[in-house]
Design an enzyme around this catalytic site. Structure first.
Site, PDB file in Angstrom:
ATOM      1  N   CYS A   1      38.504  23.631  67.063  1.00  0.00           N
ATOM      2  CA  CYS A   1      37.504  24.226  67.945  1.00  0.00           C
ATOM      3  C   CYS A   1      37.889  25.622  68.404  1.00  0.00           C
ATOM      4  O   CYS A   1      38.135  25.858  69.595  1.00  0.00           O
ATOM      5  CB  CYS A   1      37.294  23.306  69.132  1.00  0.00           C
ATOM      6  SG  CYS A   1      36.798  21.691  68.557  1.00  0.00           S
TER       7      CYS A   1
ATOM      8  N   TYR B   1      55.855  29.952  55.555  1.00  0.00           N
ATOM      9  CA  TYR B   1      55.180  30.041  56.846  1.00  0.00           C
ATOM     10  C   TYR B   1      53.866  29.263  56.836  1.00  0.00           C
ATOM     11  O   TYR B   1      52.866  29.685  57.422  1.00  0.00           O
ATOM     12  CB  TYR B   1      54.983  31.517  57.244  1.00  0.00           C
ATOM     13  CG  TYR B   1      56.284  32.295  57.185  1.00  0.00           C
ATOM     14  CD1 TYR B   1      57.301  32.036  58.101  1.00  0.00           C
ATOM     15  CD2 TYR B   1      56.545  33.242  56.178  1.00  0.00           C
ATOM     16  CE1 TYR B   1      58.515  32.713  58.036  1.00  0.00           C
ATOM     17  CE2 TYR B   1      57.755  33.914  56.113  1.00  0.00           C
ATOM     18  CZ  TYR B   1      58.725  33.646  57.046  1.00  0.00           C
ATOM     19  OH  TYR B   1      59.925  34.300  56.980  1.00  0.00           O
TER      20      TYR B   1
ATOM     21  N   GLU C   1      68.719  37.694  53.231  1.00  0.00           N
ATOM     22  CA  GLU C   1      68.058  36.556  53.893  1.00  0.00           C
ATOM     23  C   GLU C   1      66.608  36.418  53.434  1.00  0.00           C
ATOM     24  O   GLU C   1      65.679  36.452  54.253  1.00  0.00           O
ATOM     25  CB  GLU C   1      68.092  36.759  55.416  1.00  0.00           C
ATOM     26  CG  GLU C   1      69.482  36.977  55.994  1.00  0.00           C
ATOM     27  CD  GLU C   1      69.453  37.439  57.453  1.00  0.00           C
ATOM     28  OE1 GLU C   1      68.355  37.593  58.023  1.00  0.00           O
ATOM     29  OE2 GLU C   1      70.534  37.650  58.019  1.00  0.00           O
ATOM     30  N   PRO C   2      66.388  36.249  52.141  1.00  0.00           N
ATOM     31  CA  PRO C   2      64.996  36.146  51.682  1.00  0.00           C
ATOM     32  C   PRO C   2      64.368  34.832  52.098  1.00  0.00           C
ATOM     33  O   PRO C   2      65.021  33.789  52.090  1.00  0.00           O
ATOM     34  CB  PRO C   2      65.131  36.217  50.152  1.00  0.00           C
ATOM     35  CG  PRO C   2      66.474  35.624  49.879  1.00  0.00           C
ATOM     36  CD  PRO C   2      67.344  36.035  51.051  1.00  0.00           C
TER      37      PRO C   2
ATOM     38  N   ARG D   1      60.153  34.413  52.312  1.00  0.00           N
ATOM     39  CA  ARG D   1      58.853  34.427  51.645  1.00  0.00           C
ATOM     40  C   ARG D   1      58.943  34.623  50.128  1.00  0.00           C
ATOM     41  O   ARG D   1      58.263  33.928  49.378  1.00  0.00           O
ATOM     42  CB  ARG D   1      58.037  35.577  52.240  1.00  0.00           C
ATOM     43  CG  ARG D   1      56.606  35.618  51.767  1.00  0.00           C
ATOM     44  CD  ARG D   1      55.915  36.909  52.250  1.00  0.00           C
ATOM     45  NE  ARG D   1      56.263  37.294  53.590  1.00  0.00           N
ATOM     46  CZ  ARG D   1      55.531  37.019  54.672  1.00  0.00           C
ATOM     47  NH1 ARG D   1      54.407  36.371  54.563  1.00  0.00           N
ATOM     48  NH2 ARG D   1      55.924  37.416  55.871  1.00  0.00           N
TER      49      ARG D   1
END
Ligand code: LLP
Length: 425
Positions: free
Chosen positions: A354, A383, A283-284, A286
């Site tokens: 802010c 991400y 399940e790669p 990144r």
């Protein structure tokens, strides 16, 4: 080309940062900033690297949709033969809309699956449910029986393996909420085998994310292997081993050798599962998409408070939250290549939101950036937008995909009307 060229597709050409020959400044003109830019070629290359490593192992790469869930990217990965790892009904719907044929190659993970999500996955005839608790197993059995379906399941086991990574993204220790303790797993499988609508078919494990050494993966899979052997001795037909995702990249490095790095990971996995006669699922997330992407931003202002220099960009933590949330390092490159003589200055690169946590870099030496300059935050393909929010009522950036020099807008910039649409007042 500069030293930054590898391992990323963002390189200087004629002193301007480009992606597959496309000038980032031109993209900023056409689409505005902040802008996510992805290289299709780079994603293809990473998927090809992994697939080549497992060429002689029956396997499916189930890309973790959460890393970057753009429909265009999902469609492209499905076209490369990938399946998908999903964690919600929303992600299931993304797979359906982008690449319906790939529903058969979906694994469904997550500790909190709701009944509507389970029902949708059952009707989609997905490959495997990665069940994370005994309570979920009961619900799945009921829903499958009601629907007249059989759910192929793997228990996601928690192997109690320590993986060196940020505590927020480590998942394989007993103290974490994920999976079922591996010591209990055999017993739970025995029970699962008696439940209507449930077919134990695999064992799954996922120990965390951004893991840079291969040993924890090997250790976890070794424990999974022993369990598979026990389960087979109990008469279960275990055909799948899901090794999860989590293999990391080197954010700070300009020389990260992705091919050598993934070769070591793959070799460790192949060694552990050798002779086990299973279909390997991975399940790669990144590894496939992070370095293919950058977030392009424009400097709004610079200022000095006491001794501190600030560069204020039009991108903010709501667009890319990794530095704020995990103290993650993202390389920052000016789009206009600085000459080697340009002196560096120590700056904080911050967004307009802010919060003091709204920063991309702190006390980093960078070539001088002035108001109006463009800069790219690298390794933002994973991400990035998938973790974006609307905090401070900011619209999400547009996304472009560059495929062999062709630019395609794959998500338009949101408008304020998009943001207000669900509100009733
Ligand atoms: N499979 C499961 C069950 C997962 O939970 C994850 C990631 C993956 C696969 C993919 O992991 P990858 O290969 O991408 O490491 N937001 C954090 C990362 C969170 C990872 C969550 N789970 C970050 O920006 O670093």
């Amino acid at each position: 080309m500069t030293a930054f060229s590898s391992p990323r597709p963002f390189v200087y050409a004629d002193h301007r940062l480009a992606c597959s020959g496309v000038d980032l400044a031109a993209l900023a003109e056409e689409f505005g900033t902040p802008l996510y830019i992805y290289s299709a070629d780079a994603i293809r290359e990473r998927a090809g690297m992994l697939q080549a490593e497992f060429a002689t192992t029956p396997h499916t790469l189930c890309y973790a949709v959460k890393a970057n869930s753009s429909l265009a990217i999902l469609r492209m990965l499905a076209g490369l033969g990938c399946g998908f790892d999903i964690v919600s009904g929303g992600e299931l719907e993304r797979v359906r809309r982008s690449s319906p044929a790939a529903l058969r190659a979906v694994v469904f993970s997550g500790v909190g699956k709701q009944t509507w999500e389970i029902d949708a996955a059952l009707h989609s005839e997905i490959l495997l449910f990665n069940v994370e608790s005994e309570a979920e197993l009961e619900v799945l059995s009921q829903r499958a029986s009601l629907a007249g379906k059989t759910a192929r399941i793997a228990l996601r086991v928690n192997p109690d393996v320590f993986a060196e990574t940020h505590p927020y993204i480590s998942t394989g220790l007993r103290e974490h909420k994920f999976g079922i303790a591996i010591e209990r797993a055999r017993q739970v499988y025995r029970h699962a085998a008696t439940l209507p609508g449930i077919e134990p078919a695999g064992v799954s494990v996922h120990i965390g994310s951004q893991i840079r050494s291969v040993e924890p993966f090997a250790q976890a899979l070794q424990r999974v292997r022993s369990l598979v052997e026990e389960l087979r001795a109990d008469g279960l037909s275990i055909r799948y081993v899901d090794g999860g995702g989590g293999f990391g990249i080197e954010y700070g490095s300009q020389t990260f050798d992705a091919a050598a790095s993934i070769a070591a990971y793959a070799a460790a996995i192949r060694t552990v599962i050798q002779g086990l006669d299973v279909h390997l699922l991975l399940e790669p997330g990144r590894f496939l998409v992070a370095q293919a992407g950058a977030l392009l931003t424009r400097v709004l202002y610079t200022k000095q408070n006491g001794a501190k220099h600030f560069v204020i960009t039009d991108a903010a933590m709501n667009d890319l939250i990794r530095p704020a949330l995990y103290q993650a390092h993202h390389e920052i490159l000016p789009v206009q290549e600085p000459s080697p003589e340009t002196p560096g200055i120590v700056v904080d690169v911050v967004g307009p939101v802010c919060e003091s946590g709204d920063f991309f870099a702190r006390d980093r030496t960078l070539p001088e950036l002035r108001a109006g300059d463009l800069a790219a935050l690298l390794d933002a393909g994973a991400y990035g937008l998938s973790l974006a929010s609307h905090y401070n009522t900011r619209v999400n950036p547009a996304e472009v995909l560059i495929d062999q020099g062709q630019v395609r807008l794959i998500r338009r910039r949101e408008t304020l009307d998009d943001l207000f649409a669900p509100e009733l007042f």
